[in-house]
Design a protein around this motif. Structure first.
Motif, PDB file in Angstrom:
ATOM      1  N   ILE A 228       0.858  -1.186   0.000  1.00 19.16           N
ATOM      2  CA  ILE A 228       0.000   0.000   0.000  1.00 19.16           C
ATOM      3  C   ILE A 228       0.893   1.234   0.000  1.00 19.16           C
ATOM      4  N   ASN A 229       1.061   1.860  -1.147  1.00 21.13           N
ATOM      5  CA  ASN A 229       1.923   3.029  -1.245  1.00 21.13           C
ATOM      6  C   ASN A 229       1.237   4.244  -1.864  1.00 21.13           C
ATOM      7  N   ARG A 230       0.009   4.073  -2.324  1.00 20.85           N
ATOM      8  CA  ARG A 230      -0.756   5.199  -2.856  1.00 20.85           C
ATOM      9  C   ARG A 230      -2.148   5.273  -2.208  1.00 20.85           C
ATOM     10  N   GLY A 231      -2.256   4.727  -1.018  1.00 16.92           N
ATOM     11  CA  GLY A 231      -3.537   4.715  -0.331  1.00 16.92           C
ATOM     12  C   GLY A 231      -4.256   3.385  -0.489  1.00 16.92           C
ATOM     13  N   LEU A 232      -5.105   3.073   0.472  1.00 10.33           N
ATOM     14  CA  LEU A 232      -5.825   1.802   0.458  1.00 10.33           C
ATOM     15  C   LEU A 232      -6.777   1.706  -0.729  1.00 10.33           C
ATOM     16  N   ALA A 233      -7.408   2.801  -1.114  1.00  6.52           N
ATOM     17  CA  ALA A 233      -8.373   2.767  -2.211  1.00  6.52           C
ATOM     18  C   ALA A 233      -7.719   2.292  -3.505  1.00  6.52           C
ATOM     19  N   ASP A 234      -6.568   2.831  -3.824  1.00  7.03           N
ATOM     20  CA  ASP A 234      -5.849   2.428  -5.032  1.00  7.03           C
ATOM     21  C   ASP A 234      -5.515   0.943  -4.985  1.00  7.03           C
ATOM     22  N   THR A 235      -5.064   0.468  -3.822  1.00  9.54           N
ATOM     23  CA  THR A 235      -4.677  -0.936  -3.689  1.00  9.54           C
ATOM     24  C   THR A 235      -5.868  -1.866  -3.839  1.00  9.54           C
ATOM     25  N   VAL A 236      -6.993  -1.509  -3.233  1.00  7.40           N
ATOM     26  CA  VAL A 236      -8.187  -2.354  -3.326  1.00  7.40           C
ATOM     27  C   VAL A 236      -8.691  -2.405  -4.762  1.00  7.40           C
ATOM     28  N   ARG A 237      -8.630  -1.297  -5.465  1.00  6.02           N
ATOM     29  CA  ARG A 237      -9.048  -1.306  -6.870  1.00  6.02           C
ATOM     30  C   ARG A 237      -8.126  -2.189  -7.713  1.00  6.02           C
ATOM     31  N   ARG A 238      -6.833  -2.164  -7.409  1.00  3.47           N
ATOM     32  CA  ARG A 238      -5.891  -3.056  -8.107  1.00  3.47           C
ATOM     33  C   ARG A 238      -6.228  -4.509  -7.804  1.00  3.47           C
ATOM     34  N   LEU A 239      -6.583  -4.794  -6.555  1.00  4.24           N
ATOM     35  CA  LEU A 239      -6.931  -6.154  -6.155  1.00  4.24           C
ATOM     36  C   LEU A 239      -8.149  -6.659  -6.917  1.00  4.24           C
ATOM     37  N   LEU A 276      -7.617   6.138   2.939  1.00 10.31           N
ATOM     38  CA  LEU A 276      -7.963   5.612   1.621  1.00 10.31           C
ATOM     39  C   LEU A 276      -7.124   6.202   0.490  1.00 10.31           C
ATOM     40  N   ASN A 277      -6.759   7.467   0.606  1.00  6.29           N
ATOM     41  CA  ASN A 277      -6.075   8.126  -0.499  1.00  6.29           C
ATOM     42  C   ASN A 277      -4.788   8.840  -0.114  1.00  6.29           C
ATOM     43  N   GLY A 278      -4.371   8.699   1.144  1.00  2.59           N
ATOM     44  CA  GLY A 278      -3.201   9.446   1.608  1.00  2.59           C
ATOM     45  C   GLY A 278      -1.889   9.020   0.986  1.00  2.59           C
ATOM     46  N   GLY A 279      -1.672   7.718   0.893  1.00  2.00           N
ATOM     47  CA  GLY A 279      -0.431   7.225   0.292  1.00  2.00           C
ATOM     48  C   GLY A 279       0.745   7.154   1.246  1.00  2.00           C
ATOM     49  N   GLU A 280       1.795   6.478   0.798  1.00  2.00           N
ATOM     50  CA  GLU A 280       3.078   6.321   1.486  1.00  2.00           C
ATOM     51  C   GLU A 280       2.975   5.651   2.855  1.00  2.00           C
ATOM     52  N   ASP A 281       1.946   4.828   3.046  1.00  2.00           N
ATOM     53  CA  ASP A 281       1.876   4.059   4.288  1.00  2.00           C
ATOM     54  C   ASP A 281       2.907   2.934   4.296  1.00  2.00           C
ATOM     55  N   TYR A 282       3.160   2.356   3.117  1.00  2.00           N
ATOM     56  CA  TYR A 282       4.058   1.208   2.977  1.00  2.00           C
ATOM     57  C   TYR A 282       3.638   0.060   3.903  1.00  2.00           C
ATOM     58  N   ARG A 283       2.362  -0.271   3.834  1.00  2.00           N
ATOM     59  CA  ARG A 283       1.824  -1.436   4.544  1.00  2.00           C
ATOM     60  C   ARG A 283       1.617  -2.558   3.538  1.00  2.00           C
ATOM     61  N   LEU A 284       1.660  -3.787   4.011  1.00  2.00           N
ATOM     62  CA  LEU A 284       1.414  -4.936   3.156  1.00  2.00           C
ATOM     63  C   LEU A 284      -0.049  -5.346   3.250  1.00  2.00           C
ATOM     64  N   LEU A 285      -0.648  -5.625   2.105  1.00  2.00           N
ATOM     65  CA  LEU A 285      -2.016  -6.141   2.055  1.00  2.00           C
ATOM     66  C   LEU A 285      -1.961  -7.530   1.438  1.00  2.00           C
ATOM     67  N   GLU A 325     -23.214   0.349   1.820  1.00  2.00           N
ATOM     68  CA  GLU A 325     -22.060   0.079   0.962  1.00  2.00           C
ATOM     69  C   GLU A 325     -21.842   1.246   0.000  1.00  2.00           C
ATOM     70  N   LEU A 326     -20.631   1.854   0.065  1.00  2.00           N
ATOM     71  CA  LEU A 326     -20.304   2.990  -0.771  1.00  2.00           C
ATOM     72  C   LEU A 326     -19.151   2.629  -1.709  1.00  2.00           C
ATOM     73  N   PRO A 327     -19.231   3.004  -2.972  1.00  2.00           N
ATOM     74  CA  PRO A 327     -18.129   2.697  -3.899  1.00  2.00           C
ATOM     75  C   PRO A 327     -16.841   3.359  -3.448  1.00  2.00           C
ATOM     76  N   ILE A 328     -15.750   2.632  -3.550  1.00  2.00           N
ATOM     77  CA  ILE A 328     -14.439   3.203  -3.247  1.00  2.00           C
ATOM     78  C   ILE A 328     -13.988   4.001  -4.465  1.00  2.00           C
ATOM     79  N   LYS A 329     -13.852   5.309  -4.273  1.00  2.00           N
ATOM     80  CA  LYS A 329     -13.518   6.200  -5.377  1.00  2.00           C
ATOM     81  C   LYS A 329     -12.067   6.653  -5.261  1.00  2.00           C
ATOM     82  N   ALA A 330     -11.645   7.381  -6.285  1.00  2.00           N
ATOM     83  CA  ALA A 330     -10.264   7.856  -6.335  1.00  2.00           C
ATOM     84  C   ALA A 330      -9.962   8.860  -5.244  1.00  2.00           C
TER      85      ALA A 330
END
Length: 334
Positions: A228-239, A276-285, A325-330
């Protein structure tokens, strides 16, 4: 004793001097033998002054450590053990050898912590500020690769630590910088002390170097892994894109660092947006088969289970405490 300078040392001499006292040797070739027991992979990233970091407040040693951590995390996300690293530094005229040495010390500390066998370095002049290029290679055991399960609906979505702290730490540092520019004064040390964990999450993020060995020993093999380096939302969408499944993330399951909500209010931002959108957490999902729920809970207590894969038509959604349930947006979550 006179201080070493680039003009005295030259490029080769500077590189040799930087390697003194480390576990690595200069000018070695970056290769390793897998002996038919592993798959090899690599990742690289370029960090540019003024875009990826600000030397006004970024300690060079922390910066070096963070750059290595950022690339190493990508290896862990694909279940690889780090093996070799190539570093190229574009050094501007405002930096001298002592500055590069501080940066290098942070890089070597992180490389040693994560078990790299070889680290190569080259230096080149840069007319546009400090530039840092880091390329890393690693290997995934053949057994680990073969045992990787296919993703299924209800696979658990798990993350290695709290979210949003790095973004808030960055905002604190930027606010302090602007205050200094405006008034020429900084906050008292005691005032900044209360933010040290948030600031530390941005300046020196850390990843458990034993995570892949721990998974191999436990027999728990994820179906997917991401950094997770660009926020959780970006990572979940990639998943959801890569797996072909939907994903449900639960608001009340997201982990936050202490003082996150208090600090977010001070800064006039939303902690959920930071996560969700902050980035640079560098956490593993990782996504883990639901059958391993109890064992994963026991063996990986630093991880949080924040949601699960779902049927494809669900898409990527975040579920509020009252079940909406809300869509995860950019940008943001509302």
């Amino acid at each position: 004793m006179a201080e070493d300078t680039f003009s005295d040392l030259g490029r080769v001499g500077a590189i040799e001097k930087l390697y003194e006292g480390t576990r690595y040797k200069p000018f070695e070739s970056s290769w390793f033998e897998t002996e038919g027991k592993a798959f090899s992979g690599s990742h690289s990233k370029l960090f540019l002054e003024g875009i990826d970091f600000d030397l006004t407040y970024f300690p060079l040693k922390h910066l070096g450590y963070k750059c290595v951590t950022a690339v190493t995390g990508e290896l862990y996300a694909e279940f690889s053990h780090p093996r070799t690293m190539d570093i190229r530094l574009g050094v501007s005229s405002k930096l001298d050898f002592r500055h590069v040495k501080e940066l290098w010390e942070g890089m070597v500390a992180a490389a040693s912590e994560h078990g790299y066998k070889q680290v190569t370095l080259d230096l080149t002049p840069s007319p546009n500020g400090l530039a840092i290029s880091v390329s890393s290679s690693g290997e995934t055991s053949l057994l680990m690769a073969k045992r990787r399960p296919a993703a299924k609906s209800m696979d658990l979505i798990c993350i290695s630590d709290n979210l949003g702290a790095a973004y808030l730490g960055f905002q604190i540092l930027e606010k302090e910088k602007q205050a200094f520019i405006k008034s020429g004064e900084t906050h008292q040390k005691a005032d900044m002390e209360k933010y040290k964990n948030l600031v530390g999450a941005y300046l020196k993020p850390q990843i458990n170097p034993g995570i892949i060995s721990q998974m191999e020993d436990s027999g728990i093999i994820p179906s997917f892994g991401y950094l997770i380096n660009r926020g959780l939302a970006d990572t979940v969408r990639r998943l959801t894109r890569d797996s072909g499944f939907g994903a449900k993330i639960y608001v009340d399951k997201l982990p936050f660092a202490g003082k996150t909500f208090e600090t977010a209010k001070e800064l006039g931002t939303d902690p959920m947006t930071a996560a969700l959108n902050g980035g640079e957490d560098y956490r593993l999902l990782f996504t883990i088969p639901i059958g391993y729920h109890d064992k994963f809970r026991h063996d990986f207590q630093t991880f949080d289970i924040i949601g699960h894969l779902a049927k494809p038509d669900v898409g990527a959604v975040i579920v509020t405490p009252d079940g909406v349930e809300l869509p995860i947006k950019a940008q943001g979550w509302v």
